[in-house]
Enzyme design. Structure first.
Site, mmCIF file in Angstrom:
data_model
loop_
_atom_site.group_PDB
_atom_site.id
_atom_site.type_symbol
_atom_site.label_atom_id
_atom_site.label_comp_id
_atom_site.label_asym_id
_atom_site.label_seq_id
_atom_site.Cartn_x
_atom_site.Cartn_y
_atom_site.Cartn_z
ATOM 1 N N ASN A 74 -10.491 0.421 0.360
ATOM 2 C CA ASN A 74 -8.413 0.770 0.619
ATOM 3 C C ASN A 74 -8.862 -0.304 -1.299
ATOM 4 O O ASN A 74 -8.815 -1.179 -1.145
ATOM 5 C CB ASN A 74 -8.823 0.015 1.373
ATOM 6 C CG ASN A 74 -6.905 -0.729 1.543
ATOM 7 O OD1 ASN A 74 -6.613 0.210 0.893
ATOM 8 N ND2 ASN A 74 -6.455 -0.731 2.270
ATOM 9 N N HIS A 118 -3.153 7.159 2.705
ATOM 10 C CA HIS A 118 -3.498 6.005 2.518
ATOM 11 C C HIS A 118 -4.897 5.444 2.863
ATOM 12 O O HIS A 118 -4.591 5.593 3.704
ATOM 13 C CB HIS A 118 -2.907 5.123 3.056
ATOM 14 C CG HIS A 118 -2.469 3.321 2.214
ATOM 15 N ND1 HIS A 118 -3.187 3.032 1.117
ATOM 16 C CD2 HIS A 118 -2.860 2.055 2.839
ATOM 17 C CE1 HIS A 118 -4.381 2.389 0.486
ATOM 18 N NE2 HIS A 118 -3.788 1.528 2.432
ATOM 19 N N CYS A 149 0.587 -1.230 0.088
ATOM 20 C CA CYS A 149 -0.011 -0.038 0.114
ATOM 21 C C CYS A 149 0.568 1.442 -0.152
ATOM 22 O O CYS A 149 0.194 1.935 -0.160
ATOM 23 C CB CYS A 149 -0.922 -0.088 1.147
ATOM 24 S SG CYS A 149 -2.276 -1.306 1.230
HETATM 25 O O1 UT7 Z 1 -3.552 -1.180 4.207
HETATM 26 C C1 UT7 Z 1 -3.213 -1.592 4.175
HETATM 27 C C2 UT7 Z 1 -2.817 -1.593 5.425
HETATM 28 N N1 UT7 Z 1 -3.710 -1.984 5.936
HETATM 29 C C3 UT7 Z 1 -4.349 -1.796 7.140
HETATM 30 O O2 UT7 Z 1 -4.202 0.011 7.569
HETATM 31 C C4 UT7 Z 1 -5.825 -2.876 8.036
HETATM 32 C C5 UT7 Z 1 -5.997 -1.949 9.976
HETATM 33 N N2 UT7 Z 1 -6.438 -3.475 10.224
HETATM 34 C C6 UT7 Z 1 -8.169 -2.816 10.025
HETATM 35 O O3 UT7 Z 1 -7.624 -1.890 9.757
HETATM 36 C C7 UT7 Z 1 -8.894 -3.749 10.842
HETATM 37 O O4 UT7 Z 1 -8.387 -4.599 12.153
HETATM 38 C C8 UT7 Z 1 -10.333 -3.829 9.966
HETATM 39 C C9 UT7 Z 1 -10.911 -3.615 9.751
HETATM 40 C C10 UT7 Z 1 -9.156 -5.220 9.022
HETATM 41 C C11 UT7 Z 1 -10.825 -5.032 11.585
HETATM 42 O O5 UT7 Z 1 -11.566 -4.196 12.069
HETATM 43 P P1 UT7 Z 1 -11.269 -4.791 13.905
HETATM 44 O O6 UT7 Z 1 -12.215 -3.846 14.574
HETATM 45 O O7 UT7 Z 1 -9.780 -4.642 14.080
HETATM 46 O O8 UT7 Z 1 -12.291 -5.818 14.137
HETATM 47 P P2 UT7 Z 1 -11.283 -7.404 14.721
HETATM 48 O O9 UT7 Z 1 -11.238 -7.765 13.044
HETATM 49 O O10 UT7 Z 1 -10.509 -6.856 15.729
HETATM 50 O O11 UT7 Z 1 -12.847 -8.515 14.587
HETATM 51 C C12 UT7 Z 1 -13.756 -7.700 15.963
HETATM 52 C C13 UT7 Z 1 -14.702 -8.887 15.680
HETATM 53 C C14 UT7 Z 1 -14.409 -9.746 15.953
HETATM 54 O O12 UT7 Z 1 -15.590 -11.013 15.842
HETATM 55 P P3 UT7 Z 1 -15.045 -11.441 18.043
HETATM 56 O O13 UT7 Z 1 -14.030 -12.063 17.925
HETATM 57 O O14 UT7 Z 1 -14.862 -10.236 18.518
HETATM 58 O O15 UT7 Z 1 -16.417 -12.245 17.716
HETATM 59 C C15 UT7 Z 1 -14.633 -10.102 14.378
HETATM 60 O O16 UT7 Z 1 -14.827 -11.251 13.733
HETATM 61 O O17 UT7 Z 1 -15.586 -8.369 14.502
HETATM 62 C C16 UT7 Z 1 -15.563 -9.635 13.513
HETATM 63 N N3 UT7 Z 1 -15.816 -9.532 12.519
HETATM 64 C C17 UT7 Z 1 -16.551 -9.211 12.021
HETATM 65 N N4 UT7 Z 1 -17.941 -8.232 11.807
HETATM 66 C C18 UT7 Z 1 -18.704 -8.344 11.070
HETATM 67 C C19 UT7 Z 1 -14.365 -9.459 11.426
HETATM 68 N N5 UT7 Z 1 -15.188 -9.055 10.654
HETATM 69 C C20 UT7 Z 1 -16.290 -8.837 10.659
HETATM 70 C C21 UT7 Z 1 -16.924 -7.917 9.306
HETATM 71 N N6 UT7 Z 1 -18.920 -7.857 9.651
HETATM 72 N N7 UT7 Z 1 -16.504 -7.487 8.128
#
Ligand code: UT7
Length: 330
Positions: free
Chosen positions: A283, A253, A113
């Site tokens: 993204n 970004h 990215c």
């Molecule tokens: O561009 C390159 C660099 N990339 C980045 O900068 C991305 C950085 N990361 C992020 O933007 C975020 O971490 C994400 C958007 C990918 C994820 O958001 P998060 O707030 O970190 O969520 P998480 O992975 O901690 O998941 C929280 C909960 C989990 O459920 P439990 O374990 O708390 O029950 C996930 O299973 O949300 C769940 N979850 C979803 N729920 C509904 C994960 N994806 C989804 C979804 N819809 N699409």
């Protein structure tokens, strides 16, 4: 002599994949996606046989036209991408062929990215040294080609787009002033594509195991992204004696609205000074920064102080300080 962006063009494919449509594909909700990422919709390139170069060519041809540049005049084209048309030849070679750019050399650059920022600085050195006069830097990705649309953790994030800038010499002080670029390969464990490279060539097994898709440990990447992108943005401000009121725009970004907001907060910038279009494109990896510049072009003025900031797989990250070189839309 400085290297200045003297034109910008971008392209996003027609098809729009909304959060509502994603709700029918995986176990997710518009509310979750909006609050966690800021994304509402993303553009997807549909059509058999179409790849990253097809979007990039649209941006490059538009750029040549609006800057009155003949394809013959282009000295170099660099394409930043993680989704090349093929492993080789370089997508940059294919773009030049399709856009009738015959007198240039061209190559791809992969810094995930952060690729567009790396490519812009690489290109600027050829201009500053007086070696070349017209360089096109492309940031383009068809992320839909490496996204698993059954994986709710990644499929909600990415979209497809391409952007291209023309870089030319400038002697009036406008152009790229400074940059801080970094990488740390330790980040590989958190964000990568497992198969298709030399370590794990494609096989029936790698396809069955879905190893040709983006693998991301979201939380871990978030933690590094939010600190590194903000740190490097503040560092470039301090290095150049810039206060928040001196900055016209931050061009971050577009990975996650919360990362963008945290960076802006650390820099002391109001939302109005931050280019944000993540809600409409998601993204798009190498497409995000040129897509923003393109959409804000008519608001930009010669002399505006602009900070570009990126973070991505690798890990790679960095910030660029530039003075915009022209007024309004070309
Ligand atoms: O561009 C390159 C660099 N990339 C980045 O900068 C991305 C950085 N990361 C992020 O933007 C975020 O971490 C994400 C958007 C990918 C994820 O958001 P998060 O707030 O970190 O969520 P998480 O992975 O901690 O998941 C929280 C909960 C989990 O459920 P439990 O374990 O708390 O029950 C996930 O299973 O949300 C769940 N979850 C979803 N729920 C509904 C994960 N994806 C989804 C979804 N819809 N699409």
């Amino acid at each position: 002599m400085k290297a200045a962006i003297t034109g910008i063009e971008a392209y996003a494919p027609e098809y729009i994949l909304t959060n509502q449509e994603l709700e029918t594909m995986v176990d997710t909700t518009d509310e979750w996606i909006t609050t966690r990422t800021g994304i509402k919709e993303r553009h997807i390139l549909k059509g058999k046989g179409l790849g990253t170069s097809d979007m990039a060519v649209k941006a490059v041809e538009g750029l040549l036209k609006k800057t009155n540049t003949s394809p013959d005049e282009v000295d170099l084209l660099i394409c930043a991408t993680v989704t090349p048309d093929m492993l080789f030849p370089a997508t940059a070679n294919i773009i030049c062929d399709k856009a009738n750019i015959k007198n240039a050399f061209s190559y791809d650059l992969n810094a995930a990215c952060s690729g567009f920022t790396y490519a812009l600085i690489t290109a600027s050195k050829f201009i500053e040294s007086g070696t070349y006069k017209k360089i096109i830097v492309v940031g383009a990705d068809k992320m839909s080609s490496i996204v698993d649309y059954t994986d709710r953790q990644t499929c909600i994030i990415f979209g497809d787009a391409a952007g291209a800038v023309l870089l030319e010499p400038s002697s009036n002080g406008y152009g790229i002033i400074d940059s801080i670029l970094r990488s740390d390969g330790f980040g590989k464990v958190h964000l990568h594509q497992k198969a298709g490279g030399s370590v794990k060539p494609s096989s029936h097994e790698t396809v069955d195991n879905k190893e040709h898709f983006v693998f991301q440990e979201g939380q871990a990447v978030f933690k590094f992204a939010v600190t590194h992108m903000a740190d490097v943005s503040v560092e470039i401000m301090e290095k150049n004696g810039l206060k928040s009121e001196d900055i016209a725009y931050l061009v971050p970004h577009q990975a996650n609205m919360r990362i963008i907001d945290a960076t802006a907060r650390r820099m002391g910038l109001e939302r109005e000074k931050v280019m944000i279009n993540i809600q409409r494109y998601g993204n798009t990896t190498n497409g995000t920064i040129p897509m923003c510049l393109y959409e804000w072009e008519d608001k930009l003025k010669a002399g505006d102080n602009i900070i570009l900031a990126a973070f991505g797989g690798g890990f790679t990250w960095g910030a660029i300080y530039l003075k915009w070189a022209y007024n309004g839309k070309k």
